[in-house]
Design a protein around this motif. Structure first.
Motif, PDB file in Angstrom:
ATOM      1  N   ALA A 131      67.291  55.176  -9.494  1.00 12.88           N
ATOM      2  CA  ALA A 131      66.588  54.205 -10.341  1.00 12.88           C
ATOM      3  C   ALA A 131      66.969  54.408 -11.809  1.00 12.88           C
ATOM      4  O   ALA A 131      67.205  53.439 -12.542  1.00 12.88           O
ATOM      5  N   GLN A 132      67.067  55.658 -12.224  1.00 15.74           N
ATOM      6  CA  GLN A 132      67.441  55.934 -13.613  1.00 15.74           C
ATOM      7  C   GLN A 132      68.898  55.582 -13.877  1.00 15.74           C
ATOM      8  O   GLN A 132      69.226  55.088 -14.948  1.00 15.74           O
ATOM      9  N   ARG A 133      69.776  55.816 -12.913  1.00 19.72           N
ATOM     10  CA  ARG A 133      71.188  55.463 -13.078  1.00 19.72           C
ATOM     11  C   ARG A 133      71.343  53.966 -13.370  1.00 19.72           C
ATOM     12  O   ARG A 133      72.219  53.566 -14.127  1.00 19.72           O
ATOM     13  N   TYR A 134      70.466  53.159 -12.772  1.00 16.33           N
ATOM     14  CA  TYR A 134      70.556  51.713 -12.966  1.00 16.33           C
ATOM     15  C   TYR A 134      69.560  51.202 -13.998  1.00 16.33           C
ATOM     16  O   TYR A 134      69.286  50.003 -14.068  1.00 16.33           O
ATOM     17  N   GLY A 135      69.043  52.094 -14.828  1.00 20.65           N
ATOM     18  CA  GLY A 135      68.262  51.711 -15.998  1.00 20.65           C
ATOM     19  C   GLY A 135      66.889  51.149 -15.717  1.00 20.65           C
ATOM     20  O   GLY A 135      66.328  50.438 -16.554  1.00 20.65           O
ATOM     21  N   GLN A 136      66.303  51.498 -14.582  1.00 15.60           N
ATOM     22  CA  GLN A 136      65.000  50.940 -14.237  1.00 15.60           C
ATOM     23  C   GLN A 136      63.861  51.682 -14.920  1.00 15.60           C
ATOM     24  O   GLN A 136      63.933  52.894 -15.126  1.00 15.60           O
TER      25      GLN A 136
END
Length: 153
Positions: A131-136
């Motif tokens: 989720a953090q890798r995709y900026g969520q």
């Protein structure tokens, strides 16, 4: 502050995850798992017998619903969203976890409608990282009891 998504750099407002409007919108949204034969609609904090039964049937303890759409809570163009979602799906496929598709939308079903990957049985650490890798700002975590919760960053 900025985040990279693919080859794009997006401006992110500091502390946007604490914004009351964003929190309300995320809590009020519908989160849907497109399970075989039926859609399972989840509401944050409300037990879903169907989700609990799905997890039990698949012999997993949890699920994570993650999208790559609209990172940082900022609406971006469809082409960038689709490219990021395709990359997320490739990342999840490489993990060799059982997964399904789903989507997020407003309580009344109005846009934006964001496709999600429903990972079955990931660790929270793994789901957090994706989720953090995709900026969520957050994603939905469903425990074995079938209770969906938001995991905020």
């Amino acid at each position: 502050m900025s985040k990279s998504v693919g080859n794009k750099v997006l401006a992110i407002m500091p502390n946007v995850s604490t914004d009351t409007h964003i929190h309300h919108a995320f809590h009020a949204a519908r989160y849907v798992i497109q399970a075989p034969g039926t859609d399972i609609v989840l509401h944050i904090g409300q037990t879903s017998a169907a989700a609990r039964e799905l997890l039990t049937a698949l012999n997993v303890n949890c699920a994570a619903l993650i999208t790559a759409y609209n990172p940082g809570g900022c609406v971006i163009d469809n082409a960038t969203n689709k490219a990021a979602q395709n990359a997320l799906q490739r990342d999840v496929k490489a993990l060799e976890l059982t997964c399904m598709q789903g989507y997020n939308c407003a309580k009344d079903g109005s846009p934006p409608i964001e496709p999600t990957v429903v990972m079955l049985g990931p660790t929270q650490t793994l789901a957090d990282a994706l989720a953090q890798r995709y900026g969520q700002l957050a994603y939905v975590w469903v425990c074995k009891k079938g209770i969906p919760a938001l995991r905020w960053f």
